[in-house]
Design an enzyme around this catalytic site. Sequence first.
Site, short mmCIF file in Angstrom:
data_model
loop_
_atom_site.label_atom_id
_atom_site.label_comp_id
_atom_site.label_asym_id
_atom_site.label_seq_id
_atom_site.Cartn_x
_atom_site.Cartn_y
_atom_site.Cartn_z
N HIS A 97 0.89 -1.17 0.00
CA HIS A 97 0.00 0.00 0.00
C HIS A 97 0.93 1.22 0.00
O HIS A 97 2.02 1.16 0.58
CB HIS A 97 -0.81 0.15 1.28
CG HIS A 97 -1.71 -0.98 1.66
ND1 HIS A 97 -1.26 -2.09 2.31
CD2 HIS A 97 -3.05 -1.13 1.54
CE1 HIS A 97 -2.29 -2.90 2.56
NE2 HIS A 97 -3.39 -2.34 2.10
N ASP A 100 2.33 2.01 3.40
CA ASP A 100 3.33 1.13 4.01
C ASP A 100 4.73 1.58 3.69
O ASP A 100 5.67 1.25 4.42
CB ASP A 100 3.25 -0.31 3.44
CG ASP A 100 1.86 -0.88 3.42
OD1 ASP A 100 1.08 -0.54 4.33
OD2 ASP A 100 1.57 -1.67 2.49
N GLU A 264 -9.44 -13.64 -0.16
CA GLU A 264 -8.63 -13.87 1.04
C GLU A 264 -9.29 -14.91 1.95
O GLU A 264 -10.49 -14.85 2.21
CB GLU A 264 -8.47 -12.54 1.79
CG GLU A 264 -7.70 -12.67 3.09
CD GLU A 264 -7.15 -11.36 3.61
OE1 GLU A 264 -6.80 -10.48 2.78
OE2 GLU A 264 -7.08 -11.21 4.83
#
Length: 433
Positions: A97, A100, A264
């Site tokens: 991201h 990050d 996920e």
Amino acid sequence: MTDFFKGITPLRYDPSSTDLAFRHYNPDEIVMGKRMEEHLRFAVAYWHSFAWPGGDPFGGETFERPWFGNTMDLARMKADVAFEMFDLLNVPFFCWHDADIRPEGDSFAESLRNFEEIIDYFGAKMDGAKTKLLWGTANMFSHRRFMSGAATNPDPDVFAWSAATVKACMDATHKLDGQNYVLWGGREGYETLLNTDMKRERQNAGRFLQMAVEYKHKIGFKGAILIEPKPQEPSKHQYDFDVATVYGFLKAYGLENEIKMNIEQGHAILAGHSFEHELHMARALGIFGSVDMNRNDYQCGWDTDHFGMNVPELALAYYEILMAGGFTTGGTNFDAKLRRQSLDPVDLIQAHVGSADALARGLKGAVEMMEDGRLKGFVEDRYAGWKKPENAEILKGGSSLEALAERVHGEDSDPQPVSGRQEYLESLVNLFV
Ligand code: XLS
Ligand code: NI
Ligand code: NI
């Protein structure tokens, strides 16, 4: 070189090792006509491995990494350590991201400058290196400006800020030759209906997504755009609830051929499904893209993001992935974090190696199930009646309730129930895991 991983040597495939090594993940081994590395397409998640401080609702940072802090020097140190880990693991991909990898600035422009500088720093490291970008994404859920959502925020200024953020992240993903661009709507949902106009929020999110797709084509980004469904957490209710819900949403905005799914494990469990269910649904709808591999704690009901270690579960997941034709642009992103007591650098390596081995065993089990063919054959036989011309015709529109009523009236006996043989099939799976 930093000294963060000092004493740890590059990880090798060595099935007889009693030390830290891959015992099952052998990148070069050919399974079902492809190198194992190309089947699994592992990616390290920057956020969990390098940005997460080890907090929980009752306690703060446990990890105390030397690169924690909000400066460019520290962001570069973090990148150095990250790429050292990619090399140690010999991993083909990573994901990030924006938040990050770069320090947040005092303005959009400053944050963007920081971001672009780090993207170039990555670019230089990736030049000639093995590790490529599986996907980039925008963090539009941590900063307080996003507390009421990004594309679904009631404030058009936040919508605009989010659009600018996605543009920047898509540009950066394109620049680094990323294979996909991911959208996970962490706060695209609501906390209470008492302050929410759901109709408007859905429309706004639909238009936002259309603009993202338009921009992708405009800049010539060839990767896939992926949506990552999740039913709740952090929002009480999230619009991208599960694969089937997202598909309905894509249809409503004419995007079903433009966007695929990043599925996920932990999110599937939160939605009350199994991971296989979500993978199978995406296959059925023709929108399977990629996976975020982790494992939820089945008792506590949060997205705990453990590393995937359960071989039988992983075998069923990879069976679905193989049935979907395997990955094209997608891959297996370790969207998983250490437990907060796992403090040592070696824990970070061990987690990835242990999970890679479990995934390799799962993949091999799935390949055996495919090659054995009995599972697939059983399902085909179960529906074989639909191949008969008179039945195939029904689905092509060549029938009606009256015609079928006539057919049934003409039969001299009832249809006889046929065993579903679940225990046989479950036992069959156990032959391969
Ligand atoms: C959170 C999500 C997040 C996405 C990327 O639950 O899994 O990590 O993968 O924004
Ligand atoms: Ni994820
Ligand atoms: Ni998640």
